[in-house]
Design a protein around this motif. Structure first.
Motif, PDB file in Angstrom:
ATOM      1  N   UNK A 287       0.829  -1.210   0.000  1.00  0.00           N
ATOM      2  CA  UNK A 287       0.000   0.000   0.000  1.00  0.00           C
ATOM      3  C   UNK A 287       0.864   1.262   0.000  1.00  0.00           C
ATOM      4  N   UNK A 288       1.925   1.256   0.789  1.00  0.00           N
ATOM      5  CA  UNK A 288       2.839   2.413   0.840  1.00  0.00           C
ATOM      6  C   UNK A 288       3.495   2.625  -0.529  1.00  0.00           C
ATOM      7  N   UNK A 289       3.953   1.532  -1.148  1.00  0.00           N
ATOM      8  CA  UNK A 289       4.593   1.630  -2.462  1.00  0.00           C
ATOM      9  C   UNK A 289       3.626   2.178  -3.495  1.00  0.00           C
ATOM     10  N   UNK A 290       2.402   1.629  -3.534  1.00  0.00           N
ATOM     11  CA  UNK A 290       1.424   2.078  -4.531  1.00  0.00           C
ATOM     12  C   UNK A 290       0.991   3.524  -4.298  1.00  0.00           C
ATOM     13  N   UNK A 291       1.188   4.024  -3.088  1.00  0.00           N
ATOM     14  CA  UNK A 291       0.903   5.431  -2.776  1.00  0.00           C
ATOM     15  C   UNK A 291       2.155   6.294  -2.966  1.00  0.00           C
ATOM     16  N   UNK A 292       3.178   5.721  -3.627  1.00  0.00           N
ATOM     17  CA  UNK A 292       4.443   6.402  -3.921  1.00  0.00           C
ATOM     18  C   UNK A 292       5.278   6.695  -2.678  1.00  0.00           C
ATOM     19  N   UNK A 293       5.082   5.907  -1.648  1.00  0.00           N
ATOM     20  CA  UNK A 293       5.896   6.036  -0.447  1.00  0.00           C
ATOM     21  C   UNK A 293       7.184   5.231  -0.587  1.00  0.00           C
TER      22      UNK A 293
END
Length: 105
Positions: free
Chosen positions: A49-55
């Motif tokens: 989720x963090x990756x897909x939110x560009x985190x």
């Protein structure tokens, strides 16, 4: 080219071109939930989720996601949606042999 140099080159390519949007688009193409990708890739749901939110995520985590999705025959190119690779099963090396494998988020 020595195997370790080749692995490093492929890893750098993936780290620089497998994007958060690619991840979300690939999941959509495959009809996968975040939970399903988590189960197959061994990456935690919060990290996906963090990756897909560009985190931020660790490089080894990004490699694990790319490896899992490429194993389904998907290919990733900068600026384009994921596509089917035909006979290609992906070029991302399996991250399981990396020294930092235990750090997958």
């Amino acid at each position: 080219m020595p195997n370790s140099a080749m692995r490093s080159t492929f890893e750098r390519i993936v780290i620089n071109q497998f994007t958060p949007l690619h991840c979300a688009q690939a999941r959509d193409m495959l009809g996968w939930s975040v939970e399903h990708l988590s189960e197959l890739s061994k990456v935690s749901v919060p990290a996906i989720q963090r990756f897909e939110a560009s985190g931020p995520i660790r490089d080894v985590t990004r490699l694990a996601l790319a490896y899992c999705l490429e194993a389904e025959g998907l290919v990733f190119f900068p600026g384009f949606a994921p596509g089917r690779g035909g006979n290609i099963r992906g070029t991302t090396p399996d991250p399981i042999g990396r020294e930092d494998f235990a750090l997958i988020e």
